[in-house]
Scaffold this motif. Sequence first.
Motif, PDB file in Angstrom:
ATOM      1  N   UNK A 557       0.829  -1.208   0.000  1.00 41.21           N
ATOM      2  CA  UNK A 557       0.000   0.000   0.000  1.00 41.21           C
ATOM      3  C   UNK A 557       0.864   1.259   0.000  1.00 41.21           C
ATOM      4  N   UNK A 558       2.040   1.201   0.638  1.00 37.62           N
ATOM      5  CA  UNK A 558       2.972   2.333   0.574  1.00 37.62           C
ATOM      6  C   UNK A 558       3.385   2.586  -0.872  1.00 37.62           C
ATOM      7  N   UNK A 559       3.752   1.494  -1.570  1.00 40.09           N
ATOM      8  CA  UNK A 559       4.189   1.623  -2.964  1.00 40.09           C
ATOM      9  C   UNK A 559       3.055   2.125  -3.858  1.00 40.09           C
ATOM     10  N   UNK A 561       0.278   3.841  -3.038  1.00 36.33           N
ATOM     11  CA  UNK A 561      -0.120   5.214  -2.744  1.00 36.33           C
ATOM     12  C   UNK A 561       0.926   6.218  -3.212  1.00 36.33           C
ATOM     13  N   UNK A 562       2.197   5.860  -3.073  1.00 35.63           N
ATOM     14  CA  UNK A 562       3.220   6.787  -3.571  1.00 35.63           C
ATOM     15  C   UNK A 562       3.134   6.897  -5.085  1.00 35.63           C
ATOM     16  N   UNK A 563       2.948   5.781  -5.758  1.00 37.10           N
ATOM     17  CA  UNK A 563       2.818   5.823  -7.212  1.00 37.10           C
ATOM     18  C   UNK A 563       1.658   6.728  -7.616  1.00 37.10           C
ATOM     19  N   UNK A 564       0.551   6.620  -6.904  1.00 34.92           N
ATOM     20  CA  UNK A 564      -0.625   7.433  -7.239  1.00 34.92           C
ATOM     21  C   UNK A 564      -0.337   8.916  -7.051  1.00 34.92           C
ATOM     22  N   UNK A 651      -1.206   3.316  10.032  1.00 31.34           N
ATOM     23  CA  UNK A 651      -0.929   2.609   8.786  1.00 31.34           C
ATOM     24  C   UNK A 651       0.108   3.371   7.965  1.00 31.34           C
ATOM     25  N   UNK A 652       1.269   2.747   7.728  1.00 27.26           N
ATOM     26  CA  UNK A 652       2.310   3.396   6.948  1.00 27.26           C
ATOM     27  C   UNK A 652       1.845   3.688   5.524  1.00 27.26           C
ATOM     28  N   UNK A 653       0.941   2.867   4.997  1.00 29.78           N
ATOM     29  CA  UNK A 653       0.442   3.091   3.651  1.00 29.78           C
ATOM     30  C   UNK A 653      -0.293   4.405   3.519  1.00 29.78           C
ATOM     31  N   UNK A 716      12.805   5.831  -3.336  1.00 28.12           N
ATOM     32  CA  UNK A 716      11.991   6.957  -3.795  1.00 28.12           C
ATOM     33  C   UNK A 716      12.702   8.290  -3.573  1.00 28.12           C
ATOM     34  N   UNK A 717      13.549   8.363  -2.577  1.00 29.83           N
ATOM     35  CA  UNK A 717      14.361   9.568  -2.415  1.00 29.83           C
ATOM     36  C   UNK A 717      15.398   9.657  -3.524  1.00 29.83           C
TER      37      UNK A 717
END
Length: 849
Positions: A557-559, A561-564, A651-653, A716-717
């Motif tokens: 979910x982290x991946x 949401x960041x993509x979005x 939730x980290x996501x 991502x950084x």
Amino acid sequence: MLEEYSVADVLLSDGRYRPPSTRVARYQIIIASTLGLFALMVFSLLRIKYPKIYVANLNHTNFNYLHSSSRRHLPKIPAKSLFGWIPIVYKINESQVLEHAGLDAVVFLGFFKMCIKILTVCLIFAIVVISPIRYKFTGRLDQDYPDDDDDNNGTTIKMIKRIILLGTEIPTEGEGATYKAYLWTYTIFTYVFTLVTAYFLFSQTNKIINMRQKYLGGQNSITDRTVKVSGIPAFLRDEVTLTRHIEGLGIGEIDSVLIVREWQNLNKLCKLRNRVLRKLEQYWIEYFHQNGIMNKSQILSASFQPQPTATLGLENGYRDEEGGEDATPTSSNEEDRQSQASTLMDQISEIIEDANHPSLGLVDEAVSRPKINKGLFGIFGAKVDAINYYAEQLEVIDKEIVRARTREYPATSTAFLTMKSVAQAQMLAQAVLDPKVNHLITSLAPAPHDIRWDNLCLTRKERNTRIFTVTMAIGLVSILMIYPVRFLASFLNIKSISKIWPSLGNALRKSKWATTLITGLLPTYVFTIFNIIIPFFYVWISGKQGFTSHSDEELASVAKNFFYIFVNLFLVFTTFGTASLSDTTKIAYELAQSLRDLSLFYVDFIILQGLGIFPFKLLLLGNLIRFPIESLFWCKTPRDYLALYKPPVFNFGLQLPQPILIFIITLVYSVMSSKILSAGLIYFIIGYFVSKYQLLYACVHPPHSTGKVWPLAFRRIILGLLIFQLTMAGALALQEAFTCATFLAPLPILTLYFLWNFQYQYIPLSMFIALRAIENQEVSPDNDLENNGGDNNNKTLDERRELNTKYEYPNLVRDLDGPLIAIDGQDVLTINKDGQTVRKFQDFSEWYS
């Protein structure tokens, strides 16, 4: 009152419309600060009035919840002090966070601390070196639009700038070669900021790895000794055969084996049992209420009796009652409360056990018992006794579950192997066991409480179907979201608004106030709403994808949401904000212009997120809204109230992707805008403090990923660094500083080397425990079953969580208790199939883990 102005006031020389001036940032600071201070004040008041909602381990159900029991020794927070919690949270150090909230919390907060260090260094360079040089050559502190001096206070600001620069005259942008000369500063500081970011990035990585190796190397929990094996061929899907095969490889000795089987039918029966059990509990409570035996609040009161700090071992002094108290109750008060709860339990037991017929409870004709219709939707059919009806259903289901537990189920290709030592498990997890592709693939096992058993029991076909369906749904939603984002981007300037809404564009040309509101403030709030709502969809859909553990689901979910937010709410938003796709020769120019013109939008956005939105997270609005609604309309039984008081999940996501994006945005503008650097620094300072409080006192983090979220943040950084370098090269090239831009060419190569180095040198230590880091411990096979209070004080958080746990399918071993009708501390009162009350100790953590 803001004066009106004409088209000429906002029309630039190239025909574009000037975006809102820096006055918008001042308005945004005022609005966001007001919102933030309001949220802080409301939270401080609600924390005192409703501590049960805002303290994760306050009442005895939260206190004994698996993921909040570690909070009992946290530093004391004054119960009645309005802002007394702030210095307490501030003083908590990293070792205390590790002890009470775990490694994942340390990694999450470490990301914020790292960002604060990077942005502080960059801001110092920007204020001391970059902005004075830029001002000397251009007359502007930042390279953004509008100009720093375009508002009513421009004269005052110019005077301040002259004082800062010792009376230097303000030059114009048309000074030819002298204007271009300062652009070498951009090249130099692109290198400097890249190296500063890389330094702190690798420094934080080394710190996390060292902490992780020391922390996990000293553990000897069942999770540390267990390996998950997938791709098991059919001839090895037997406990004895698999054990012999693995031990024959000479890696180590196996302590226990669990082969996952296709338990879907048993799982369906247990879900049906839970629905029937809840209905039965509802009608028992309704029965008590109808006959005046006890009202609902009395029946449930045992769950929420004030718990003495001496009994609970709390150091923070909270009492589970509205308003709370900071003093330890006297022994007489404690005895009174225990006596009251025991009397309540005894009274209910006597009423039921003195009944005329044990299977029916009270059968006196004068006694009112709840009735239901047996037909469709409870509307049609004959009326029957509701308690008897559901009790009979429960008895039939229980018999079916008992039979189902004895059946043989087909084995899946997944198993859990628990080794004799941690070192053996680490070696097995990293070994290649079979020469065939996708055969005997090993990985470290998730913790028992972290496993999603429903998904683990799925067949390969079912899991692949879920993955395909979810992937298609995510792709479709991502494409569809481009259109509202593009529409939102159209409101960033009057020119775009005039194309889609001419009358509104004409009105905006005549009013500063309307322009400030529509093009300056409105997009940031709509942008924020998108950022709040859409991530919940990606978290929800990640849960449908078939991941076998909550930690894997959270990382996914982290991946997602960041993509979005990166693609839809950054790249697409920036591209469609000002870029004209009709003329391909102008795309590069327009994109560079859009980044410059959007700088003040991002200032406003980051200010709103930091000063305004982050303090609202303290309120836990979802939990606060859910609490009164569920207590009024959903909570009808003691079991419902236990679920209601379950601590909210951090939730980290939901919490991590946006800070990563904001760091990237701040980094992209770091050389060009000290405003964004300042706003970003404030954002991460406030975010660090808010997240620290939530992770320690208000929320829990059940997933057990042992810091594996850090590689996601690292990569991502690195992506942000590449975008930063490409942006700077494009900005220099579009100002015809081609030599300056060319000198940036080695930077992307150097950044990719950083990524390569991380992947090959650091990833293994981020995923596994080095054998040298594992402490030599003499451990008996029954180590995980020991329950000695003195020893528990020396155990890590993970070891305490996993005490008395083992890898077994819960539905095979869970007690088939009758309806729960009252609670006293950790004792529960249930009714068995014979109508007799049973009082027993209950570990509530297993209900919600």
